[in-house]
Design a protein around this motif. Structure first.
Motif, PDB file in Angstrom:
ATOM      1  N   LEU A  69     -29.957  19.576  41.940  1.00  0.00           N
ATOM      2  CA  LEU A  69     -29.470  19.510  43.424  1.00  0.00           C
ATOM      3  C   LEU A  69     -27.925  19.988  43.297  1.00  0.00           C
ATOM      4  CD1 LEU A  69     -29.873  18.583  46.079  1.00  0.00           C
ATOM      5  CD2 LEU A  69     -28.510  16.314  45.510  1.00  0.00           C
ATOM      6  N   LYS A  70     -27.625  21.196  43.929  1.00  0.00           N
ATOM      7  CA  LYS A  70     -26.359  21.741  44.161  1.00  0.00           C
ATOM      8  C   LYS A  70     -25.990  21.868  45.817  1.00  0.00           C
ATOM      9  CE  LYS A  70     -26.705  24.721  40.240  1.00  0.00           C
ATOM     10  NZ  LYS A  70     -26.392  26.283  39.582  1.00  0.00           N
ATOM     11  N   GLY A  71     -24.953  21.247  46.004  1.00  0.00           N
ATOM     12  CA  GLY A  71     -24.764  20.584  47.497  1.00  0.00           C
ATOM     13  C   GLY A  71     -25.589  19.859  47.997  1.00  0.00           C
ATOM     14  N   LYS A  72     -26.475  20.467  48.818  1.00  0.00           N
ATOM     15  CA  LYS A  72     -27.582  19.761  49.421  1.00  0.00           C
ATOM     16  C   LYS A  72     -28.911  20.142  49.236  1.00  0.00           C
ATOM     17  CE  LYS A  72     -24.963  17.532  53.178  1.00  0.00           C
ATOM     18  NZ  LYS A  72     -24.819  17.393  54.711  1.00  0.00           N
ATOM     19  N   LYS A  73     -29.176  21.331  48.387  1.00  0.00           N
ATOM     20  CA  LYS A  73     -30.308  21.841  48.004  1.00  0.00           C
ATOM     21  C   LYS A  73     -30.587  21.722  46.647  1.00  0.00           C
ATOM     22  CE  LYS A  73     -31.138  23.212  52.419  1.00  0.00           C
ATOM     23  NZ  LYS A  73     -32.428  23.092  53.175  1.00  0.00           N
ATOM     24  N   TYR A  74     -31.861  21.799  46.279  1.00  0.00           N
ATOM     25  CA  TYR A  74     -32.256  22.106  44.666  1.00  0.00           C
ATOM     26  C   TYR A  74     -32.483  23.420  44.391  1.00  0.00           C
ATOM     27  CZ  TYR A  74     -33.093  17.084  44.327  1.00  0.00           C
ATOM     28  OH  TYR A  74     -32.858  15.754  44.121  1.00  0.00           O
ATOM     29  N   GLU A  75     -31.898  23.660  43.217  1.00  0.00           N
ATOM     30  CA  GLU A  75     -32.054  25.085  42.782  1.00  0.00           C
ATOM     31  C   GLU A  75     -32.698  25.142  41.328  1.00  0.00           C
ATOM     32  OE1 GLU A  75     -28.336  27.261  42.871  1.00  0.00           O
ATOM     33  OE2 GLU A  75     -27.974  26.864  45.082  1.00  0.00           O
ATOM     34  N   GLU A  76     -33.329  26.146  41.085  1.00  0.00           N
ATOM     35  CA  GLU A  76     -33.975  26.266  39.574  1.00  0.00           C
ATOM     36  C   GLU A  76     -32.755  26.140  38.628  1.00  0.00           C
ATOM     37  OE1 GLU A  76     -36.219  29.357  36.964  1.00  0.00           O
ATOM     38  OE2 GLU A  76     -37.327  28.758  38.640  1.00  0.00           O
ATOM     39  N   PHE A  77     -32.740  25.284  37.648  1.00  0.00           N
ATOM     40  CA  PHE A  77     -31.751  25.116  36.709  1.00  0.00           C
ATOM     41  C   PHE A  77     -32.243  25.549  35.186  1.00  0.00           C
ATOM     42  CE2 PHE A  77     -29.436  22.127  33.852  1.00  0.00           C
ATOM     43  CZ  PHE A  77     -28.129  22.592  33.659  1.00  0.00           C
ATOM     44  N   GLN A  78     -33.540  25.194  34.824  1.00  0.00           N
ATOM     45  CA  GLN A  78     -34.023  25.416  33.499  1.00  0.00           C
ATOM     46  C   GLN A  78     -35.384  25.507  33.625  1.00  0.00           C
ATOM     47  OE1 GLN A  78     -32.839  22.201  30.893  1.00  0.00           O
ATOM     48  NE2 GLN A  78     -32.965  23.634  28.696  1.00  0.00           N
ATOM     49  N   VAL A  79     -35.890  26.463  32.541  1.00  0.00           N
ATOM     50  CA  VAL A  79     -37.329  26.626  32.258  1.00  0.00           C
ATOM     51  C   VAL A  79     -37.624  26.292  30.748  1.00  0.00           C
ATOM     52  CG1 VAL A  79     -39.326  28.120  32.398  1.00  0.00           C
ATOM     53  CG2 VAL A  79     -37.663  28.391  34.258  1.00  0.00           C
ATOM     54  N   LEU A  80     -38.569  25.342  30.657  1.00  0.00           N
ATOM     55  CA  LEU A  80     -38.801  24.935  29.260  1.00  0.00           C
ATOM     56  C   LEU A  80     -40.233  25.119  28.854  1.00  0.00           C
ATOM     57  CD1 LEU A  80     -37.172  21.285  29.375  1.00  0.00           C
ATOM     58  CD2 LEU A  80     -36.258  23.443  28.046  1.00  0.00           C
ATOM     59  N   LYS A  81     -40.331  25.582  27.653  1.00  0.00           N
ATOM     60  CA  LYS A  81     -41.753  25.728  26.877  1.00  0.00           C
ATOM     61  C   LYS A  81     -41.831  25.169  25.573  1.00  0.00           C
ATOM     62  CE  LYS A  81     -43.082  30.081  29.350  1.00  0.00           C
ATOM     63  NZ  LYS A  81     -43.640  31.448  29.113  1.00  0.00           N
ATOM     64  N   LYS A  82     -42.801  24.958  25.050  1.00  0.00           N
ATOM     65  CA  LYS A  82     -42.876  24.457  23.722  1.00  0.00           C
ATOM     66  C   LYS A  82     -42.703  25.701  22.857  1.00  0.00           C
ATOM     67  CE  LYS A  82     -45.325  21.119  22.409  1.00  0.00           C
ATOM     68  NZ  LYS A  82     -46.591  20.123  22.317  1.00  0.00           N
ATOM     69  N   PRO A  83     -42.378  25.526  21.515  1.00  0.00           N
ATOM     70  CA  PRO A  83     -42.601  26.483  20.447  1.00  0.00           C
ATOM     71  C   PRO A  83     -43.819  27.109  20.586  1.00  0.00           C
ATOM     72  CG  PRO A  83     -41.298  24.618  19.345  1.00  0.00           C
ATOM     73  CD  PRO A  83     -41.832  24.195  20.789  1.00  0.00           C
ATOM     74  N   GLU A  84     -43.891  28.413  20.227  1.00  0.00           N
ATOM     75  CA  GLU A  84     -45.547  29.050  20.402  1.00  0.00           C
ATOM     76  C   GLU A  84     -46.404  28.437  19.623  1.00  0.00           C
ATOM     77  OE1 GLU A  84     -47.685  31.850  22.020  1.00  0.00           O
ATOM     78  OE2 GLU A  84     -45.477  32.009  22.347  1.00  0.00           O
ATOM     79  N   ASP A  85     -46.193  28.032  18.348  1.00  0.00           N
ATOM     80  CA  ASP A  85     -47.204  27.644  17.457  1.00  0.00           C
ATOM     81  C   ASP A  85     -47.554  25.943  17.862  1.00  0.00           C
ATOM     82  OD1 ASP A  85     -44.552  26.636  16.789  1.00  0.00           O
ATOM     83  OD2 ASP A  85     -45.350  26.122  14.816  1.00  0.00           O
ATOM     84  N   LEU A  86     -46.896  25.568  19.184  1.00  0.00           N
ATOM     85  CA  LEU A  86     -47.296  24.130  19.263  1.00  0.00           C
ATOM     86  C   LEU A  86     -47.788  24.074  20.861  1.00  0.00           C
ATOM     87  CD1 LEU A  86     -44.284  21.962  17.717  1.00  0.00           C
ATOM     88  CD2 LEU A  86     -46.449  22.313  16.994  1.00  0.00           C
ATOM     89  N   ARG A  87     -48.109  25.254  21.321  1.00  0.00           N
ATOM     90  CA  ARG A  87     -48.408  25.259  22.555  1.00  0.00           C
ATOM     91  C   ARG A  87     -49.949  24.986  22.941  1.00  0.00           C
ATOM     92  NH1 ARG A  87     -45.178  30.721  25.088  1.00  0.00           N
ATOM     93  NH2 ARG A  87     -42.982  29.960  24.440  1.00  0.00           N
ATOM     94  N   HIS A  88     -50.258  24.034  23.829  1.00  0.00           N
ATOM     95  CA  HIS A  88     -51.711  23.648  24.006  1.00  0.00           C
ATOM     96  C   HIS A  88     -52.079  23.573  25.404  1.00  0.00           C
ATOM     97  CE1 HIS A  88     -51.081  21.686  20.111  1.00  0.00           C
ATOM     98  NE2 HIS A  88     -50.110  21.093  20.430  1.00  0.00           N
ATOM     99  N   GLY A  89     -51.429  24.454  26.198  1.00  0.00           N
ATOM    100  CA  GLY A  89     -51.803  24.739  27.597  1.00  0.00           C
ATOM    101  C   GLY A  89     -51.119  23.991  28.673  1.00  0.00           C
ATOM    102  N   GLU A  90     -51.609  23.395  29.671  1.00  0.00           N
ATOM    103  CA  GLU A  90     -50.840  22.854  30.735  1.00  0.00           C
ATOM    104  C   GLU A  90     -50.219  21.497  30.493  1.00  0.00           C
ATOM    105  OE1 GLU A  90     -55.195  21.349  30.782  1.00  0.00           O
ATOM    106  OE2 GLU A  90     -54.072  23.242  30.571  1.00  0.00           O
ATOM    107  N   PHE A  91     -49.195  21.069  31.068  1.00  0.00           N
ATOM    108  CA  PHE A  91     -48.596  19.873  30.791  1.00  0.00           C
ATOM    109  C   PHE A  91     -49.217  18.975  32.080  1.00  0.00           C
ATOM    110  CE2 PHE A  91     -44.573  22.134  29.032  1.00  0.00           C
ATOM    111  CZ  PHE A  91     -44.808  21.509  27.981  1.00  0.00           C
ATOM    112  N   ASN A  92     -49.984  18.073  31.825  1.00  0.00           N
ATOM    113  CA  ASN A  92     -50.648  17.382  32.632  1.00  0.00           C
ATOM    114  C   ASN A  92     -49.796  16.207  33.531  1.00  0.00           C
ATOM    115  OD1 ASN A  92     -53.247  18.354  32.140  1.00  0.00           O
ATOM    116  ND2 ASN A  92     -53.286  17.133  30.099  1.00  0.00           N
ATOM    117  N   LYS A  93     -48.604  16.026  32.685  1.00  0.00           N
ATOM    118  CA  LYS A  93     -47.633  14.819  33.124  1.00  0.00           C
ATOM    119  C   LYS A  93     -46.583  14.805  32.655  1.00  0.00           C
ATOM    120  CE  LYS A  93     -47.179  10.605  35.452  1.00  0.00           C
ATOM    121  NZ  LYS A  93     -47.635  10.503  36.945  1.00  0.00           N
TER     122      LYS A  93
END
Length: 259
Positions: A69-93
């Motif tokens: 939240l910057k001022g009164k609006k939300y802005e994208e701040f960070q994009v996270l992924k798991k390490p390549e060898d540990l990725r299993h698809g979607e984040f369900n929750k």
């Protein structure tokens, strides 16, 4: 308006959509306040109870997007992924933990994400993977030291200790149905008791100490328990088809039961 604590009280609700966006709505007046575009279906949203300037979303492509939240609006701040060898698809929750960490439920895993303070703001990084069995869709913090998940293919509920480092498995309840239709099928009742819904019209009430099922609510009709919600004023809500059901939490000498 601005409260005496100098914190904004924007009175907002965020909705994650399959149309690859997050719609933020004001409750008074009821209208769209902001729309955030995402690159895939939004599976879940969460915030810290004591720090609402962060809005965390989990996506079907295996990304976590953190908005600030910057001022009164939300802005994208960070994009996270798991390490390549540990990725299993979607984040369900994705859920927030009381110690400030994040936890995500995925295929065959739960992941822990820890924050670092950079420039006065929290930035998160992948910390640890806990291997589960099959697709982990339901995830819930029961108390600051314990979180639980439900895994529908292996028909089990797993309970973990949050020690901040190893996150050991405290135990498993077997032969408990759940579902993967969404990630809203568990809710907390108190610091020792929680509930989990299945695909056959059954709600399981479980305790952590001792780890066991203490009650079942069985509907006449076989149907998905689409959601479970604790209203924080002594009631649990769920739905079957086009009906909403309300249950009262009754405290007795042995703990909490539902009626």
């Amino acid at each position: 308006d601005v409260k005496n604590t100098n914190k904004l009280d924007l009175n907002l609700v965020a909705l994650g959509c399959s149309s690859k966006n997050i719609i933020i709505i004001t409750l008074n007046p009821l209208k769209i306040y902001q729309e955030l575009k995402t690159i895939d279906t939004v599976y879940s949203l969460t915030q810290f109870k004591d720090d609402s300037k962060y809005l965390i979303s989990s996506l079907s492509n295996g990304q976590l997007i953190i908005y600030l939240l910057k001022g009164k609006k939300y802005e994208e701040f960070q994009v996270l992924k798991k390490p390549e060898d540990l990725r299993h698809g979607e984040f369900n929750k994705v859920i927030t933990l009381s110690d400030g960490n994040l936890a995500t439920a995925e295929r065959n895993a739960i992941s822990i994400w820890k924050p670092k303070i950079e420039g006065g703001l929290k930035k998160f990084y992948f910390f640890k993977e806990l291997t589960t069995s099959y697709d982990t869709c339901q995830l819930l913090e029961v108390n600051p030291k314990v979180f639980a998940c439900a895994i529908y293919r292996s028909k089990e509920i797993r309970v973990y200790k949050n020690d901040g480092k190893e996150f050991p498995l405290l135990g498993t309840i077997d032969n408990v149905e759940s579902h993967g239709a969404n990630s809203n099928g568990m809710c907390k009742i108190n610091n020792n008791v929680f509930c989990s819904g299945d695909r056959n019209g059954v709600i399981y009430i479980a305790s952590v100490y001792p780890l066991q099922i203490i009650q079942k609510i069985i509907f006449d009709k076989v149907a998905f328990i689409r959601f479970l919600h604790n209203s924080n004023d002594g009631f649990i809500f769920t739905s079957i088809d086009n009906k909403i059901f309300q249950y009262k939490i009754i405290k007795d000498e042995d703990g909490s039961i539902i009626t």
